[in-house]
Design a protein around this motif. Structure first.
Motif, PDB file in Angstrom:
ATOM      1  N   ARG A  56     -11.185  57.310   2.676  1.00 50.58           N
ATOM      2  CA  ARG A  56      -9.830  57.066   2.150  1.00 50.58           C
ATOM      3  C   ARG A  56      -9.215  55.848   2.834  1.00 50.58           C
ATOM      4  N   TRP A  57      -9.352  55.778   4.158  1.00 50.51           N
ATOM      5  CA  TRP A  57      -8.823  54.623   4.882  1.00 50.51           C
ATOM      6  C   TRP A  57      -9.469  53.336   4.353  1.00 50.51           C
ATOM      7  N   GLN A  86     -14.537  61.803   4.891  1.00 49.66           N
ATOM      8  CA  GLN A  86     -13.659  61.641   3.740  1.00 49.66           C
ATOM      9  C   GLN A  86     -12.393  60.878   4.135  1.00 49.66           C
ATOM     10  N   GLN A  87     -11.874  61.165   5.323  1.00 48.77           N
ATOM     11  CA  GLN A  87     -10.687  60.447   5.792  1.00 48.77           C
ATOM     12  C   GLN A  87     -10.999  58.968   6.028  1.00 48.77           C
ATOM     13  N   ARG A 129     -10.770  52.710   1.374  1.00 45.73           N
ATOM     14  CA  ARG A 129     -10.254  52.376   0.036  1.00 45.73           C
ATOM     15  C   ARG A 129      -8.862  51.755   0.127  1.00 45.73           C
TER      16      ARG A 129
END
Length: 148
Positions: A124-125, A120-121, A127
């Motif tokens: 996010r990075w 998930q991290q 995106r």
């Protein structure tokens, strides 16, 4: 002299855009398709390697655009150069506040110590990085237009 500065700056920013575009749309997709933990290890290595180079590249690009805007303030295209500089400044701010904190964590991860939400991290990075790529592509386009 101003033309040399403008061309050099545009090429430098264009190369930076190429690297960041490649990371966003080629390299990370390749790494994500690798089996088992290879992709995560590759991302960690890339984070260490590019994390050392890209800050210098971003700041140098912003500095050269600023010098171009100041020395060419009476020339055609100065508004485009200033706008490109503002976008590059935005990309630096985005990097420092949003992307670097994630990168600083992820570059130390191994399969043994990564957090449960590591994917998930990384998403996010990715995106945030796509937004940053759009910002620097726009800055590059403005610089290229200012040359004409």
């Amino acid at each position: 002299m101003l033309t040399t500065l403008a061309v050099f700056t545009t090429v430098l920013v264009g190369l930076m855009v190429g690297v960041e575009f490649s990371v966003a749309f080629v390299i990370n997709r390749i790494l994500d398709a690798l089996p088992e933990d290879s992709g995560q290890l590759g991302r960690a290595h890339g984070g260490r390697m590019l994390g050392a180079v890209m800050p210098v590249w971003y700041i140098t690009s912003l500095t050269l655009v600023t010098v171009w805007a100041i020395t060419g303030h009476h020339h055609h295209g100065t508004t485009l150069v200033i706008t490109a500089g503002a976008l590059l400044l935005l990309s630096v701010i985005m990097s420092i506040l949003l992307l670097v904190p994630i990168n600083n964590q992820s570059k130390t991860w191994t399969p043994d110590n990564r957090p449960a939400d590591w994917k998930q991290q990384m998403n996010r990075w990715d995106r945030l990085h796509h937004v940053r790529v759009a910002v620097i592509v726009t800055a590059f386009a403005l610089l290229a237009t200012a040359l004409t």
